[in-house]
Scaffold this active site. Sequence first.
Site, PDB file in Angstrom:
ATOM      1  N   TYR A 107      -6.092  -1.882  -8.386  1.00 19.03           N
ATOM      2  CA  TYR A 107      -5.696  -0.718  -7.596  1.00 19.03           C
ATOM      3  C   TYR A 107      -6.921   0.097  -7.230  1.00 19.03           C
ATOM      4  CZ  TYR A 107      -0.725  -1.205  -8.831  1.00 19.03           C
ATOM      5  OH  TYR A 107       0.561  -1.651  -8.978  1.00 19.03           O
ATOM      6  N   TYR A 146      -2.216  -8.377 -12.756  1.00 21.37           N
ATOM      7  CA  TYR A 146      -3.283  -7.634 -13.454  1.00 21.37           C
ATOM      8  C   TYR A 146      -2.901  -7.400 -14.912  1.00 21.37           C
ATOM      9  CZ  TYR A 146      -0.350  -3.528 -12.320  1.00 21.37           C
ATOM     10  OH  TYR A 146       0.680  -2.646 -12.173  1.00 21.37           O
ATOM     11  N   ARG A 156       0.934  -8.004 -15.752  1.00 19.22           N
ATOM     12  CA  ARG A 156       2.040  -7.678 -14.849  1.00 19.22           C
ATOM     13  C   ARG A 156       2.221  -8.791 -13.826  1.00 19.22           C
ATOM     14  NH1 ARG A 156       4.411  -3.479 -13.452  1.00 19.22           N
ATOM     15  NH2 ARG A 156       6.050  -5.011 -13.621  1.00 19.22           N
ATOM     16  N   HIS A 159       3.565  -7.618  -7.947  1.00 18.18           N
ATOM     17  CA  HIS A 159       4.666  -6.737  -7.546  1.00 18.18           C
ATOM     18  C   HIS A 159       4.187  -5.707  -6.541  1.00 18.18           C
ATOM     19  CE1 HIS A 159       2.611  -4.703 -10.856  1.00 18.18           C
ATOM     20  NE2 HIS A 159       2.942  -3.582 -10.255  1.00 18.18           N
ATOM     21  N   HIS A 161       5.205  -1.719  -5.435  1.00 16.23           N
ATOM     22  CA  HIS A 161       5.999  -0.535  -5.778  1.00 16.23           C
ATOM     23  C   HIS A 161       6.661   0.009  -4.514  1.00 16.23           C
ATOM     24  CE1 HIS A 161       4.280   0.039  -9.877  1.00 16.23           C
ATOM     25  NE2 HIS A 161       3.264  -0.617  -9.340  1.00 16.23           N
TER      26      HIS A 161
END
Length: 240
Positions: A107, A146, A156, A159, A161
Amino acid sequence: MVHILRTPTYRDQTGVNAPRDFGDYRTTTLRHPKQPLLLLPQRLTEITGPVLGEGRVSAADADLTVVNGGEAQGQRIIVHGRVLDSDGRAVPNTLVEVWQANAGGRYRHAGDNWPAPLDPHFDGVGRVLTDTHGNYSFTTIKPGAYPWGNHHNAWRPAHIHFSLFGRAFTQRLVTQMYFPDDPMFFQDPIYNSAPEDSRARMVSTFDYAATQDNWALGFRFDIVLRGRNATPFEGEDHDD
Ligand SMILES: [Fe+2]
């Protein structure tokens, strides 16, 4: 012309959402509400009041792949679907916001410093309004998996959000969209905190009809706001 205002009905949510305190997802223990939840009433004010300034959303906001004059690294994908309310009606002109990691699973956020590269041409944020039939579509790249600190060797699944405002703030839904057949579902407590029979509603489907020749793969993700067929949502802010 007579306009009839129909407010969405709220059906029993039991069995749709994750429990607020889910032991395997460690931080829920620290941040879940300790008091019973209050049901926000949905009256005329909530339905007719403004939700956002629609003029602030531009077409470019729906394309996450071009930033700072260059193209993002990774597999280009088109993510699209419909937003429906609990009675199966399309939700038009509603704001759909997305945020995600880049192709390497990183991110652009001060709190994300694991050793994966940032992409100078990918910020990972986008937004789009549904059309009159409740359809939305945006172009992005497939996010990478990640690691995170929930447990040893925790990863994770890929995905995206989602945040949706629906017809009113009382309908706001925050959730995550997954990709089909992800091999990391088995060890992810966020995915597995949703009741087993509702998890599939968080997983997009590969959509060959939406795939564009020589350009991008297509995935479909329909979203239902509240009700028995609702997409499982998150009651608290989730950063993971
Ligand atoms: Fe995430």
